[in-house]
Design a protein around this motif. Structure first.
Motif, PDB file in Angstrom:
ATOM      1  N   LEU A 203       0.790  -0.721   0.122  1.00  0.00           N
ATOM      2  CA  LEU A 203       0.055   0.367  -0.414  1.00  0.00           C
ATOM      3  C   LEU A 203       0.551   1.507  -0.316  1.00  0.00           C
ATOM      4  N   VAL A 204       0.741   1.898  -1.147  1.00  0.00           N
ATOM      5  CA  VAL A 204       1.053   3.179  -1.051  1.00  0.00           C
ATOM      6  C   VAL A 204       0.814   4.436  -1.138  1.00  0.00           C
ATOM      7  N   VAL A 205       0.778   5.726   0.098  1.00  0.00           N
ATOM      8  CA  VAL A 205       0.125   6.763  -0.122  1.00  0.00           C
ATOM      9  C   VAL A 205       0.725   7.940  -0.325  1.00  0.00           C
ATOM     10  N   ASN A 206       0.112   8.729  -1.590  1.00  0.00           N
ATOM     11  CA  ASN A 206       1.644   9.719  -2.148  1.00  0.00           C
ATOM     12  C   ASN A 206       0.635  11.045  -1.351  1.00  0.00           C
ATOM     13  N   LEU A 207       1.546  11.464  -1.046  1.00  0.00           N
ATOM     14  CA  LEU A 207       1.317  13.438  -0.516  1.00  0.00           C
ATOM     15  C   LEU A 207       2.027  14.187  -1.510  1.00  0.00           C
ATOM     16  N   TYR A 208       0.916  14.787  -2.504  1.00  0.00           N
ATOM     17  CA  TYR A 208       1.483  15.855  -3.524  1.00  0.00           C
ATOM     18  C   TYR A 208       1.498  17.387  -2.611  1.00  0.00           C
ATOM     19  N   PRO A 209       2.455  18.326  -1.971  1.00  0.00           N
ATOM     20  CA  PRO A 209       1.905  19.479  -1.360  1.00  0.00           C
ATOM     21  C   PRO A 209       1.335  20.178  -2.132  1.00  0.00           C
ATOM     22  N   GLY A 219       5.380  15.223  -9.680  1.00  0.00           N
ATOM     23  CA  GLY A 219       5.010  14.189  -8.562  1.00  0.00           C
ATOM     24  C   GLY A 219       5.419  12.921  -8.644  1.00  0.00           C
ATOM     25  N   LEU A 220       5.083  12.332  -9.587  1.00  0.00           N
ATOM     26  CA  LEU A 220       5.885  10.983  -9.892  1.00  0.00           C
ATOM     27  C   LEU A 220       5.826  11.202 -11.286  1.00  0.00           C
ATOM     28  N   PRO A 221       6.972  10.271 -11.649  1.00  0.00           N
ATOM     29  CA  PRO A 221       7.526  10.408 -13.212  1.00  0.00           C
ATOM     30  C   PRO A 221       6.232   9.359 -14.071  1.00  0.00           C
ATOM     31  N   PRO A 222       6.748  10.295 -15.712  1.00  0.00           N
ATOM     32  CA  PRO A 222       6.295   8.653 -16.147  1.00  0.00           C
ATOM     33  C   PRO A 222       6.504   7.344 -16.146  1.00  0.00           C
ATOM     34  N   HIS A 223       5.980   6.127 -15.336  1.00  0.00           N
ATOM     35  CA  HIS A 223       6.149   4.718 -14.868  1.00  0.00           C
ATOM     36  C   HIS A 223       5.373   4.402 -15.291  1.00  0.00           C
ATOM     37  N   THR A 224       5.160   3.318 -15.164  1.00  0.00           N
ATOM     38  CA  THR A 224       4.506   2.170 -14.970  1.00  0.00           C
ATOM     39  C   THR A 224       3.982   1.787 -13.282  1.00  0.00           C
ATOM     40  N   LEU A 231      -5.093  -0.637  -7.016  1.00  0.00           N
ATOM     41  CA  LEU A 231      -6.360  -0.159  -7.225  1.00  0.00           C
ATOM     42  C   LEU A 231      -5.974   1.161  -6.366  1.00  0.00           C
ATOM     43  N   LEU A 232      -6.790   2.267  -6.791  1.00  0.00           N
ATOM     44  CA  LEU A 232      -6.319   3.648  -6.230  1.00  0.00           C
ATOM     45  C   LEU A 232      -7.226   4.907  -6.087  1.00  0.00           C
ATOM     46  N   MET A 233      -7.179   5.096  -4.949  1.00  0.00           N
ATOM     47  CA  MET A 233      -8.310   6.057  -4.489  1.00  0.00           C
ATOM     48  C   MET A 233      -7.839   7.356  -4.451  1.00  0.00           C
ATOM     49  N   GLY A 239      -4.335  15.613 -11.628  1.00  0.00           N
ATOM     50  CA  GLY A 239      -3.002  14.776 -10.916  1.00  0.00           C
ATOM     51  C   GLY A 239      -2.786  14.113 -11.891  1.00  0.00           C
ATOM     52  N   LEU A 240      -3.366  13.119 -11.522  1.00  0.00           N
ATOM     53  CA  LEU A 240      -3.227  11.574 -12.286  1.00  0.00           C
ATOM     54  C   LEU A 240      -3.282  12.126 -13.701  1.00  0.00           C
ATOM     55  N   GLN A 241      -2.139  12.121 -14.597  1.00  0.00           N
ATOM     56  CA  GLN A 241      -2.716  12.239 -16.156  1.00  0.00           C
ATOM     57  C   GLN A 241      -2.232  10.755 -17.132  1.00  0.00           C
ATOM     58  N   VAL A 278       1.666   3.677 -19.409  1.00  0.00           N
ATOM     59  CA  VAL A 278       2.834   4.701 -18.744  1.00  0.00           C
ATOM     60  C   VAL A 278       1.381   5.805 -18.246  1.00  0.00           C
ATOM     61  N   HIS A 279       2.114   6.247 -16.921  1.00  0.00           N
ATOM     62  CA  HIS A 279       0.522   7.104 -15.979  1.00  0.00           C
ATOM     63  C   HIS A 279       2.249   8.046 -15.278  1.00  0.00           C
ATOM     64  N   ARG A 280       1.804   9.216 -14.770  1.00  0.00           N
ATOM     65  CA  ARG A 280       2.174  10.264 -14.159  1.00  0.00           C
ATOM     66  C   ARG A 280       1.168  10.847 -13.735  1.00  0.00           C
ATOM     67  N   ALA A 281       1.906  11.628 -12.018  1.00  0.00           N
ATOM     68  CA  ALA A 281       1.322  12.477 -11.374  1.00  0.00           C
ATOM     69  C   ALA A 281       1.705  14.182 -11.046  1.00  0.00           C
ATOM     70  N   VAL A 282       1.199  14.482 -11.925  1.00  0.00           N
ATOM     71  CA  VAL A 282       1.309  16.379 -11.901  1.00  0.00           C
ATOM     72  C   VAL A 282       1.351  16.641 -10.549  1.00  0.00           C
ATOM     73  N   THR A 288      -3.264  20.560  -1.393  1.00  0.00           N
ATOM     74  CA  THR A 288      -2.804  18.771  -1.366  1.00  0.00           C
ATOM     75  C   THR A 288      -3.101  18.027  -1.733  1.00  0.00           C
ATOM     76  N   ARG A 289      -2.550  17.202  -2.019  1.00  0.00           N
ATOM     77  CA  ARG A 289      -3.713  16.221  -2.940  1.00  0.00           C
ATOM     78  C   ARG A 289      -2.504  14.601  -2.698  1.00  0.00           C
ATOM     79  N   ILE A 290      -3.208  13.675  -2.252  1.00  0.00           N
ATOM     80  CA  ILE A 290      -3.519  12.583  -1.756  1.00  0.00           C
ATOM     81  C   ILE A 290      -4.131  11.115  -2.611  1.00  0.00           C
ATOM     82  N   SER A 291      -2.962  10.811  -2.750  1.00  0.00           N
ATOM     83  CA  SER A 291      -3.558   9.290  -3.752  1.00  0.00           C
ATOM     84  C   SER A 291      -2.775   8.201  -2.508  1.00  0.00           C
ATOM     85  N   ILE A 292      -3.735   7.061  -3.066  1.00  0.00           N
ATOM     86  CA  ILE A 292      -3.970   5.782  -2.335  1.00  0.00           C
ATOM     87  C   ILE A 292      -3.606   4.653  -3.083  1.00  0.00           C
TER      88      ILE A 292
HETATM   89  O1  LIG Z   1      -0.874   9.573  -7.686  1.00  0.00           O
HETATM   90  C1  LIG Z   1      -1.065   8.945  -8.710  1.00  0.00           C
HETATM   91  O2  LIG Z   1      -2.240   9.829  -8.696  1.00  0.00           O
HETATM   92  C2  LIG Z   1      -1.127   7.777  -9.109  1.00  0.00           C
HETATM   93  C3  LIG Z   1      -0.079   7.427  -8.004  1.00  0.00           C
HETATM   94  C4  LIG Z   1       0.906   6.402  -9.012  1.00  0.00           C
HETATM   95  O3  LIG Z   1       0.850   6.509 -10.291  1.00  0.00           O
HETATM   96  C5  LIG Z   1       2.179   5.362  -7.973  1.00  0.00           C
HETATM   97  O4  LIG Z   1       1.869   5.343  -6.819  1.00  0.00           O
HETATM   98  O5  LIG Z   1       2.524   4.238  -8.613  1.00  0.00           O
END
Ligand SMILES: O=C(O)CCC(=O)C(=O)O
Ligand SMILES: [Fe+2]
Length: 346
Positions: A203-209, A219-224, A231-233, A239-241, A278-282, A288-292
């Motif tokens: 489980l990964v919580v991303n915090l983008y102030p 926030g997160l560069p292009p990656h897979t 599954l992401l909430m 922010g996600l592209q 491939v996706h990224r987070a701007v 503050t954006r949070i994704s989990i």
């Molecule tokens: O913050 C997001 O929407 C993307 C997060 C993501 O791609 C990841 O954690 O692998």
């Protein structure tokens, strides 16, 4: 770049009023252009309830839609998934409260290695990242061994409950995906031990102030993603592209939906039939954006290789132990599909 403070602390220190330190200026990626599509509505939606309790016609239609979504987008929104709204709210608020703990408290979790049960940190791997990322994270190995930080109060219970629900949703989706590939419904779950109690879940919580120069940082560069299915909430901030047909398509979060995406190991397992995308987070300048995300994969020592049933001519990827793939991904910059490319045959 070894001792880096969290982005949250940097922002709260008040030293980034109008411009960011040059170490955060993201140089761009020559493999990915910066065209952002205005077509934000394209990501397909899958009604989960039809998969689990629809009549046979509804079920076969949703399995077909699932297959198309995996083939064309690699991403889809999941609605009516049965995860209680309160649990989603509690995950978001518990995560926010974790990052609001004092830095000294969080530092107890400043793990060094990928397999530390709980790891709080910033960027991706500051030792190799080409620029620091505008992102702090909390990564927890939640299955087969459950781990959780002791604070904030109640977060552990919420995490445990959500991790379980997320595995259930992932496993039902994997049944549908298995069928959509022409395999037996239980094929992926059995082969990957998704229901044996041994599967791996991170489980990964991303915090983008918020960032005063949001257009120059990443926030997160292009990656897979590694694993079979993520599954992401997200809190209700864009922010996600997703990189689709050579453009970045912004994802508009539907309230309380979960976003699913195919990981690299689904691409390997399906011998390239379904590709990780491939996706990224701007980031943005206001809030503050949070994704989990929860990444679902097999037990760490399982070797993932193309399913024989799907290899018509030759396997397109060499098999690799799940654990080794995670190590490989962590040791380089996050960069598009460069990690998976190492396994391609030809
Ligand atoms: O913050 C997001 O929407 C993307 C997060 C993501 O791609 C990841 O954690 O692998
Ligand atoms: Fe991702």
């Amino acid at each position: 770049m070894t001792q880096v403070s969290s982005v949250k602390q940097l922002v709260e220190s008040g030293c980034v009023k109008s411009s960011v330190p040059s170490s955060y200026v993201f140089p761009g990626d020559p493999d990915y252009n910066s065209i952002v599509s205005d077509e934000a509505e394209g990501i397909p939606t899958i009604d989960f309830s039809l998969l689990t309790s629809g009549n046979p016609d509804q079920r076969s239609k949703v399995i077909k839609d699932l297959g198309n979504a995996c083939r064309e987008w690699g991403f889809f929104m999941v609605t009516n998934h049965g995860v209680p709204h309160k649990l989603i709210d509690d995950m978001m608020s518990g995560s926010g409260d974790f990052f609001d703990l004092r830095e000294e408290v969080k530092r107890d979790y400043a793990g060094k290695t990928l397999f530390d049960p709980i790891r709080w940190g910033t960027s991706f791997n500051p030792k190799v990242d080409k620029a620091l990322l505008w992102r702090d994270y909390l990564k927890i190995h939640v299955h087969p061994q459950f781990n959780a930080p002791k604070k904030p109060a109640g977060f552990s219970e919420t995490l445990e409950e959500y991790s379980k629900k997320s595995r259930e949703v992932a496993s039902e989706l994997l049944k549908g995906i298995s069928k959509s590939l022409g395999l037996e419904e239980s094929h992926i779950n059995k082969k990957m031990e998704m229901e044996s109690g041994l599967c791996h879940q991170l489980l990964v919580v991303n915090l983008y102030p918020p960032c005063p120069q949001s257009e120059v940082v990443m926030g997160l560069p292009p990656h897979t993603d590694h694993g079979l299915l993520t599954l992401l909430m997200q809190n209700q901030l864009c922010g996600l592209q997703v990189f689709h047909h050579h453009k970045w398509v912004p994802v508009k979060p539907l309230p309380y939906s979960l976003l699913a995406n195919i990981g690299d190991h689904m691409e390997i397992l399906s011998n390239g039939e379904y590709k990780s995308v491939v996706h990224r987070a701007v980031v943005n300048s206001k809030a503050t954006r949070i994704s989990i995300g929860t990444a679902h994969g097999p037990p760490l020592d399982t070797i993932v290789s193309p399913a024989e049933e799907l290899v018509t001519r030759a396997p397109a990827y060499r098999g690799i132990r799940y654990r080794e793939y995670l190590e490989l991904q962590q040791s380089y910059q996050l960069n598009g599909k460069s990690c998976l490319d190492r396994l391609r045959i030809n």
